[in-house]
Scaffold this motif. Sequence first.
Motif, PDB file in Angstrom:
ATOM      1  N   UNK A 179       6.096 -25.451 -16.203  1.00 25.01           N
ATOM      2  CA  UNK A 179       5.008 -26.404 -15.958  1.00 25.01           C
ATOM      3  C   UNK A 179       4.319 -26.886 -17.220  1.00 25.01           C
ATOM      4  N   UNK A 180       4.871 -26.566 -18.375  1.00 24.53           N
ATOM      5  CA  UNK A 180       4.296 -27.016 -19.641  1.00 24.53           C
ATOM      6  C   UNK A 180       5.055 -28.255 -20.116  1.00 24.53           C
ATOM      7  N   UNK A 181       4.430 -29.429 -20.151  1.00 25.65           N
ATOM      8  CA  UNK A 181       5.160 -30.649 -20.516  1.00 25.65           C
ATOM      9  C   UNK A 181       5.724 -30.636 -21.923  1.00 25.65           C
ATOM     10  N   UNK A 182       5.168 -29.819 -22.804  1.00 26.90           N
ATOM     11  CA  UNK A 182       5.679 -29.761 -24.179  1.00 26.90           C
ATOM     12  C   UNK A 182       6.855 -28.811 -24.324  1.00 26.90           C
ATOM     13  N   UNK A 183       7.040 -27.903 -23.379  1.00 23.33           N
ATOM     14  CA  UNK A 183       8.070 -26.877 -23.527  1.00 23.33           C
ATOM     15  C   UNK A 183       9.135 -26.914 -22.448  1.00 23.33           C
ATOM     16  N   UNK A 184       8.955 -27.681 -21.405  1.00 21.32           N
ATOM     17  CA  UNK A 184       9.786 -27.539 -20.217  1.00 21.32           C
ATOM     18  C   UNK A 184      11.247 -27.880 -20.461  1.00 21.32           C
ATOM     19  N   UNK A 185      12.080 -27.389 -19.582  1.00 22.32           N
ATOM     20  CA  UNK A 185      13.530 -27.559 -19.626  1.00 22.32           C
ATOM     21  C   UNK A 185      14.137 -26.529 -18.701  1.00 22.32           C
ATOM     22  N   UNK A 186      15.327 -26.060 -19.013  1.00 23.38           N
ATOM     23  CA  UNK A 186      15.937 -25.015 -18.197  1.00 23.38           C
ATOM     24  C   UNK A 186      15.214 -23.694 -18.438  1.00 23.38           C
ATOM     25  N   UNK A 187      14.848 -23.039 -17.356  1.00 29.30           N
ATOM     26  CA  UNK A 187      14.217 -21.725 -17.408  1.00 29.30           C
ATOM     27  C   UNK A 187      15.150 -20.755 -16.690  1.00 29.30           C
ATOM     28  N   UNK A 188      15.586 -19.715 -17.381  1.00 27.48           N
ATOM     29  CA  UNK A 188      16.617 -18.824 -16.854  1.00 27.48           C
ATOM     30  C   UNK A 188      16.100 -17.399 -16.738  1.00 27.48           C
ATOM     31  N   UNK A 189      16.197 -16.836 -15.532  1.00 28.40           N
ATOM     32  CA  UNK A 189      15.892 -15.424 -15.299  1.00 28.40           C
ATOM     33  C   UNK A 189      17.183 -14.769 -14.823  1.00 28.40           C
ATOM     34  N   UNK A 190      17.804 -13.989 -15.683  1.00 26.50           N
ATOM     35  CA  UNK A 190      19.034 -13.293 -15.324  1.00 26.50           C
ATOM     36  C   UNK A 190      18.694 -12.067 -14.489  1.00 26.50           C
ATOM     37  N   UNK A 191      19.449 -11.880 -13.395  1.00 22.99           N
ATOM     38  CA  UNK A 191      19.128 -10.842 -12.425  1.00 22.99           C
ATOM     39  C   UNK A 191      20.329  -9.922 -12.204  1.00 22.99           C
ATOM     40  N   UNK A 192      20.352  -8.740 -12.836  1.00 22.28           N
ATOM     41  CA  UNK A 192      21.428  -7.787 -12.560  1.00 22.28           C
ATOM     42  C   UNK A 192      21.528  -7.507 -11.064  1.00 22.28           C
ATOM     43  N   UNK A 193      22.761  -7.389 -10.570  1.00 23.02           N
ATOM     44  CA  UNK A 193      22.932  -7.306  -9.122  1.00 23.02           C
ATOM     45  C   UNK A 193      22.353  -6.021  -8.541  1.00 23.02           C
ATOM     46  N   UNK A 194      22.327  -4.943  -9.294  1.00 27.56           N
ATOM     47  CA  UNK A 194      21.725  -3.718  -8.757  1.00 27.56           C
ATOM     48  C   UNK A 194      20.203  -3.801  -8.753  1.00 27.56           C
ATOM     49  N   UNK A 195      19.624  -4.425  -9.790  1.00 26.90           N
ATOM     50  CA  UNK A 195      18.168  -4.541  -9.860  1.00 26.90           C
ATOM     51  C   UNK A 195      17.641  -5.444  -8.751  1.00 26.90           C
ATOM     52  N   UNK A 196      18.386  -6.471  -8.395  1.00 24.69           N
ATOM     53  CA  UNK A 196      17.949  -7.350  -7.305  1.00 24.69           C
ATOM     54  C   UNK A 196      17.656  -6.573  -6.029  1.00 24.69           C
ATOM     55  N   UNK A 197      18.434  -5.540  -5.765  1.00 28.18           N
ATOM     56  CA  UNK A 197      18.308  -4.786  -4.518  1.00 28.18           C
ATOM     57  C   UNK A 197      17.415  -3.556  -4.644  1.00 28.18           C
ATOM     58  N   UNK A 198      16.905  -3.261  -5.853  1.00 27.76           N
ATOM     59  CA  UNK A 198      16.028  -2.102  -6.037  1.00 27.76           C
ATOM     60  C   UNK A 198      14.678  -2.331  -5.380  1.00 27.76           C
ATOM     61  N   UNK A 199      14.063  -1.229  -4.974  1.00 26.85           N
ATOM     62  CA  UNK A 199      12.780  -1.277  -4.276  1.00 26.85           C
ATOM     63  C   UNK A 199      11.647  -1.016  -5.260  1.00 26.85           C
ATOM     64  N   UNK A 200      10.539  -1.737  -5.053  1.00 28.37           N
ATOM     65  CA  UNK A 200       9.347  -1.551  -5.885  1.00 28.37           C
ATOM     66  C   UNK A 200       8.108  -1.727  -5.028  1.00 28.37           C
ATOM     67  N   UNK A 201       7.024  -1.118  -5.461  1.00 25.90           N
ATOM     68  CA  UNK A 201       5.723  -1.340  -4.822  1.00 25.90           C
ATOM     69  C   UNK A 201       5.074  -2.517  -5.537  1.00 25.90           C
ATOM     70  N   UNK A 202       5.182  -3.682  -4.925  1.00 24.13           N
ATOM     71  CA  UNK A 202       4.796  -4.932  -5.574  1.00 24.13           C
ATOM     72  C   UNK A 202       3.314  -5.199  -5.339  1.00 24.13           C
ATOM     73  N   UNK A 203       2.528  -5.412  -6.383  1.00 19.68           N
ATOM     74  CA  UNK A 203       1.111  -5.747  -6.191  1.00 19.68           C
ATOM     75  C   UNK A 203       0.956  -7.017  -5.357  1.00 19.68           C
ATOM     76  N   UNK A 204       0.093  -6.978  -4.364  1.00 21.39           N
ATOM     77  CA  UNK A 204      -0.112  -8.153  -3.524  1.00 21.39           C
ATOM     78  C   UNK A 204      -0.629  -9.333  -4.338  1.00 21.39           C
TER      79      UNK A 204
END
Length: 643
Positions: A179-204
């Motif tokens: 959302x920064x007009x000076x920096x925007x472009x492709x934004x990439x978050x690589x997600x290991x397949x095991x981490x995607x399925x891991x459980x966490x206590x996520x802050x609301x």
Amino acid sequence: MAQTKRMTVAQALVEFLANQWTVDGDIRERTIPATFGIFGHGNVAGIGQALRQLHVEQPGLMPYHQARNEQAMVHQGVGYARMHRRRATYAAAASVGPGSTNMLTGAALATTNRLPVLLLPSDTFATRVADPVLQQLEQPHDIGLTVNDAFRPLSRFFDRVQRPEQLYSIALAAMRVLTDPAETGAVTIALPEDVQAEVADVPLEFLQPREWRIRRPRPERDALAAAVRAIRAAKRPLIVAGGGVLYSTAEGELRRFVEATGIPAAFTQAGVGGLEWAHPQNVGGVGATGSSAANRLAADADVVIGIGTRYSDFTTASRTAFQNPGVVFVNINVAPFDAVKHGTRVPVVADAREALVELQEALAGFRVEADYAERIAREKEAWDAVTEDALAATDVALPGQPEVIGAVLRASAPDDVLVQAAGSLPGDLHKLWRVRDPLGYHVEYAFSTMGYEIAGGLGVKRGAMADGSDRDVIVMVGDGSYLMLNTELVTAVAEGLKVIVIIVQNHGYASIGHLSETVGVDRFGTQYRPRNPQTLDFQGEQVLPVDLAANARSYGLEVVEVPVEPGASARLEEAIARAKASDRATVIHINTDPLVYAPDGEGWWDVPVAGVSTLESTRRARAEYERQVAAQRPLLGGTGADA
């Protein structure tokens, strides 16, 4: 103690994205209104499961869309982002290995065009418990390297979620860049397949709605004063307006500025739409594919006011466009990187709209002199007459591309959106298209990606529909680009997305064919012909028996074939009218003559020619190249130094 929700990493990310909002003045919209995904072993149990679960629990919160190619997912996101002036885009999720790397071209396109898109490539196991997994790249010198590291140089932001706790800071940092007009472009978050399925206590708190306000920085006082001094001293100023004008919704301010000052405006590919074509101060495209009006004024300009442009080599005609020995560049851009180009002494780091408002106030009473105003009108009138002839309908059976563009113009409505990207069409459209709506011209020419057109057009259509608009999207695509990536026509059928696709068939690569001639290579390798077993080339007269209309028809679309007969361009107009009256996606096929070119706009593009050759055609081309390159303006010093 902070309240939490027990979730997988993928579930947390999807719900987080569904609650992000962009605010731009009075406009508030979802930053990520939907997600594309092609699922495999890398993400089906992660992102795929999360999207399915949210779809069941809260339908419509994060819609899912199919695609037929991972690259096309990204293109659709980019088309949507431009249509929404960078306020919103799509997320694109892909599986491990080839699925993820298929998005690399899309990432480069987005970053080059300064347009946001969120990429979620799956990655190999962070724990390495199963190592190597199917489709894993192994490099003995760096075991931690994966194919997703190829996204690093192509992205404005890259990170990898190696542990669930990292998700929160990574996701927030990614949204900031998107959302920064000076920096925007492709934004990439690589997600290991095991981490995607891991459980966490996520802050609301992580899952609550969050607003990201678009920055609209005003020009600094001293920078504005320097720009005003330079413009007031000018005798022959010229504006070069780029995509930043449209992304900041500054077309109204630009119109008021040029009307108050009389300064003419020339446009980059991304900036077309900043003024409607008929406006007296619109002198057309500038540079290698520009108009003679803009290029003649550029050659003599003593002050060039760049607004929201990155000054590509096409815009500057490879540094030959601006020939005044004392030319001064006043560069207005929200990105400092672009504001300081051409060695300028007058960079103005600011939002285009805010800068134009303050410039107009500070320049009160300034207006170009009468003789310059007369020249502007004369150059525009002459170019408009040239293009009128090029666009006119004839009775030929095999029309040239300019005539085809004329037919599309006559048959289209003022608010229709023309989509294009690669081949000879961008150059011809930059010269000839008569834009009537700020968002009516969508030519991806920063990366000029063959295959962008259909997928990008679907993104444009989705963007229009999200705004409640039923405007038609007309995609023009050459046969070379069509063959690169046409399968998103299936997506149009599956979702009932109405687009009008015009296949311009010239049996080869028309743009590179023409370029090949100018560099003395005689169209080698640029024609679709059977391979000659004696000469071992593809240079014969017989064309390949490829039926692109039948291909499109096989996808379930309405298809109209324009016959090769006298008055073909008139038949094309009739076909477009029929397509506009339909509520379905339509493909129109027309054959053209690739040797009929658009008018010469007196621009040049630097493509080096072989310095030595046994081919006479190459030696002639080298002599012409040396003549042209002598006019190049150096970055500093020489004949083009700033005053």
